[in-house]
Design a protein around this motif. Structure first.
Motif, PDB file in Angstrom:
ATOM      1  N   MET A 203      -6.905   2.774  -6.508  1.00 46.52           N
ATOM      2  CA  MET A 203      -8.056   3.384  -6.432  1.00 46.52           C
ATOM      3  C   MET A 203      -8.104   4.620  -5.407  1.00 46.52           C
ATOM      4  SD  MET A 203     -12.099   2.219  -6.043  1.00 46.52           S
ATOM      5  CE  MET A 203     -11.694   1.733  -4.167  1.00 46.52           C
ATOM      6  N   SER A 204      -7.972   4.030  -4.350  1.00 47.71           N
ATOM      7  CA  SER A 204      -7.714   5.165  -3.138  1.00 47.71           C
ATOM      8  C   SER A 204      -6.646   6.234  -3.277  1.00 47.71           C
ATOM      9  CB  SER A 204      -7.190   4.235  -1.844  1.00 47.71           C
ATOM     10  OG  SER A 204      -7.438   4.961  -0.876  1.00 47.71           O
ATOM     11  N   SER A 205      -5.651   5.695  -3.651  1.00 42.23           N
ATOM     12  CA  SER A 205      -4.565   6.793  -3.629  1.00 42.23           C
ATOM     13  C   SER A 205      -4.911   7.734  -5.116  1.00 42.23           C
ATOM     14  CB  SER A 205      -3.159   6.024  -3.910  1.00 42.23           C
ATOM     15  OG  SER A 205      -2.873   5.301  -5.269  1.00 42.23           O
ATOM     16  N   LYS A 206      -5.389   7.064  -6.051  1.00 42.80           N
ATOM     17  CA  LYS A 206      -5.838   7.961  -7.140  1.00 42.80           C
ATOM     18  C   LYS A 206      -6.685   9.218  -6.903  1.00 42.80           C
ATOM     19  CE  LYS A 206      -3.776   5.313 -11.129  1.00 42.80           C
ATOM     20  NZ  LYS A 206      -2.728   6.595 -11.364  1.00 42.80           N
TER      21      LYS A 206
ATOM     22  N   MET B  68       0.758  -1.303   0.026  1.00 44.23           N
ATOM     23  CA  MET B  68       0.066  -0.058   0.039  1.00 44.23           C
ATOM     24  C   MET B  68       0.873   1.501  -0.042  1.00 44.23           C
ATOM     25  SD  MET B  68      -3.201  -1.469   2.259  1.00 44.23           S
ATOM     26  CE  MET B  68      -4.292  -0.012   2.009  1.00 44.23           C
ATOM     27  N   VAL B  69       1.995   1.216   0.641  1.00 48.33           N
ATOM     28  CA  VAL B  69       2.842   2.366   0.675  1.00 48.33           C
ATOM     29  C   VAL B  69       3.497   2.520  -0.641  1.00 48.33           C
ATOM     30  CG1 VAL B  69       4.966   3.346   1.831  1.00 48.33           C
ATOM     31  CG2 VAL B  69       3.574   2.301   3.028  1.00 48.33           C
ATOM     32  N   ARG B  70       3.876   1.444  -1.457  1.00 47.64           N
ATOM     33  CA  ARG B  70       4.491   1.508  -2.794  1.00 47.64           C
ATOM     34  C   ARG B  70       3.728   2.047  -3.611  1.00 47.64           C
ATOM     35  NH1 ARG B  70       7.851   3.586  -5.184  1.00 47.64           N
ATOM     36  NH2 ARG B  70       8.747   2.689  -6.891  1.00 47.64           N
ATOM     37  N   VAL B  71       2.213   1.678  -3.843  1.00 47.70           N
ATOM     38  CA  VAL B  71       1.401   2.030  -4.500  1.00 47.70           C
ATOM     39  C   VAL B  71       1.197   3.561  -4.306  1.00 47.70           C
ATOM     40  CG1 VAL B  71      -1.201   2.035  -5.351  1.00 47.70           C
ATOM     41  CG2 VAL B  71      -0.051  -0.110  -4.840  1.00 47.70           C
ATOM     42  N   SER B  72       1.089   3.992  -3.158  1.00 47.61           N
ATOM     43  CA  SER B  72       0.931   5.276  -2.647  1.00 47.61           C
ATOM     44  C   SER B  72       1.697   6.309  -3.252  1.00 47.61           C
ATOM     45  CB  SER B  72       0.767   5.489  -1.229  1.00 47.61           C
ATOM     46  OG  SER B  72      -0.381   4.821  -0.845  1.00 47.61           O
ATOM     47  N   GLN B  73       3.102   5.892  -3.087  1.00 46.20           N
ATOM     48  CA  GLN B  73       4.292   6.483  -3.482  1.00 46.20           C
ATOM     49  C   GLN B  73       4.518   6.897  -5.117  1.00 46.20           C
ATOM     50  OE1 GLN B  73       7.272   3.834  -2.257  1.00 46.20           O
ATOM     51  NE2 GLN B  73       7.952   5.088  -0.489  1.00 46.20           N
ATOM     52  N   ILE B  74       4.148   5.632  -5.710  1.00 46.32           N
ATOM     53  CA  ILE B  74       4.150   5.942  -7.245  1.00 46.32           C
ATOM     54  C   ILE B  74       2.967   6.835  -7.753  1.00 46.32           C
ATOM     55  CG2 ILE B  74       3.326   4.288  -9.296  1.00 46.32           C
ATOM     56  CD1 ILE B  74       4.805   1.961  -7.844  1.00 46.32           C
ATOM     57  N   ASN B  75       1.832   6.795  -7.108  1.00 47.69           N
ATOM     58  CA  ASN B  75       0.683   7.433  -7.351  1.00 47.69           C
ATOM     59  C   ASN B  75       0.887   9.041  -6.859  1.00 47.69           C
ATOM     60  OD1 ASN B  75      -0.488   5.728  -9.232  1.00 47.69           O
ATOM     61  ND2 ASN B  75      -1.609   4.777  -7.320  1.00 47.69           N
ATOM     62  N   VAL B  76       1.752   9.274  -6.180  1.00 48.25           N
ATOM     63  CA  VAL B  76       2.252  10.511  -5.437  1.00 48.25           C
ATOM     64  C   VAL B  76       1.280  10.987  -4.853  1.00 48.25           C
ATOM     65  CG1 VAL B  76       2.969  12.978  -5.753  1.00 48.25           C
ATOM     66  CG2 VAL B  76       3.722  11.084  -7.650  1.00 48.25           C
ATOM     67  N   CYS B  77       0.746  10.266  -3.852  1.00 49.24           N
ATOM     68  CA  CYS B  77      -0.484  10.631  -2.538  1.00 49.24           C
ATOM     69  C   CYS B  77       0.291  10.788  -1.417  1.00 49.24           C
ATOM     70  CB  CYS B  77      -1.431   9.503  -2.826  1.00 49.24           C
ATOM     71  SG  CYS B  77      -2.740   9.563  -1.400  1.00 49.24           S
ATOM     72  N   PRO B  78       0.497  11.891  -1.002  1.00 46.85           N
ATOM     73  CA  PRO B  78       1.169  12.042   0.312  1.00 46.85           C
ATOM     74  C   PRO B  78       0.291  11.637   1.490  1.00 46.85           C
ATOM     75  CG  PRO B  78       1.276  14.223  -0.909  1.00 46.85           C
ATOM     76  CD  PRO B  78       0.323  13.049  -1.588  1.00 46.85           C
ATOM     77  N   PHE B  79      -1.165  11.779   1.450  1.00 40.44           N
ATOM     78  CA  PHE B  79      -2.106  11.231   2.294  1.00 40.44           C
ATOM     79  C   PHE B  79      -1.851   9.786   2.613  1.00 40.44           C
ATOM     80  CE2 PHE B  79      -5.755   9.416   4.094  1.00 40.44           C
ATOM     81  CZ  PHE B  79      -6.198   9.900   5.129  1.00 40.44           C
TER      82      PHE B  79
END
Length: 188
Positions: A162-165, A70-81
């Motif tokens: 979906m969440s990070s985007k 989940m952290v890695r997906v969030s990093q790739i999608n540039v989602c600071p939250f």
């Protein structure tokens, strides 16, 4: 704060207002993304239900690995939250700070097992536009996970995308949830 203003509490259905008030009363306010998803209560319920189904104790994917994915997906999608929230969850699941800082270079790091590297390579192949799951990655996955576990990995990765985007599209900032300031993905 998102570029889309959070609705006033009175604009939510009564049952969500009551839930939000209870959380505020115990010092655990509802996060900005939940308040945004709550603009459509049925979608919020489905979103939360899907998350509970994917991130459950009986999952064939161990909790620490789920958090790393989940952290890695969030990093790739540039989602600071999402990076902030999921890094905090990873620390709660006994992921070390060193592993969080090395996540973007997992393939060359000795901090990750081959099992984790296969899952994280799959994460990147699914998340980064234009990448594919080639025969070598399929073989790595098959040697590390059961077919059911691979399906769960795909579901987890798709959910976090979906969440990070969603959060990135609304520019929801990091909430300061994680005690390690990694929301920008860079070491201090």
């Amino acid at each position: 704060m998102s570029w889309i203003a959070t609705p006033a509490p009175t604009q939510y259905p009564w049952y969500l207002r009551a839930l939000f008030a209870m959380r505020d009363a115990i010092g655990r306010p509802v996060a900005e993304p939940v308040r945004q998803w709550a603009r459509t209560p049925r979608v919020l319920r489905a979103f939360l239900g899907l998350y509970r189904a994917i991130d459950r104790a009986a999952s064939p994917i161990e909790p620490a690995l789920r958090a790393l994915i989940m952290v890695r997906v969030s990093q790739i999608n540039v989602c600071p939250f999402c990076v902030d929230l999921n890094a905090a969850r990873a620390l709660e699941r006994n992921v070390t700070e060193d592993r969080l800082w090395a996540l973007d270079r997992f393939e060359t790091s000795d901090l990750f097992s081959e099992h984790e590297k296969a899952a994280l390579a799959f994460t990147e192949a699914v998340t980064i536009t234009g990448r594919t799951i080639d025969a070598a990655l399929k073989a790595r996955l098959a040697s590390a996970f059961s077919a059911d576990a691979i399906v769960e990995l795909a579901a987890l990765i798709a959910f976090q995308n979906m969440s990070s985007k969603f959060n990135a599209a609304l520019e929801i900032p990091a909430a300061g949830t994680c005690r390690v300031p990694i929301a920008d993905g860079k070491a201090p």
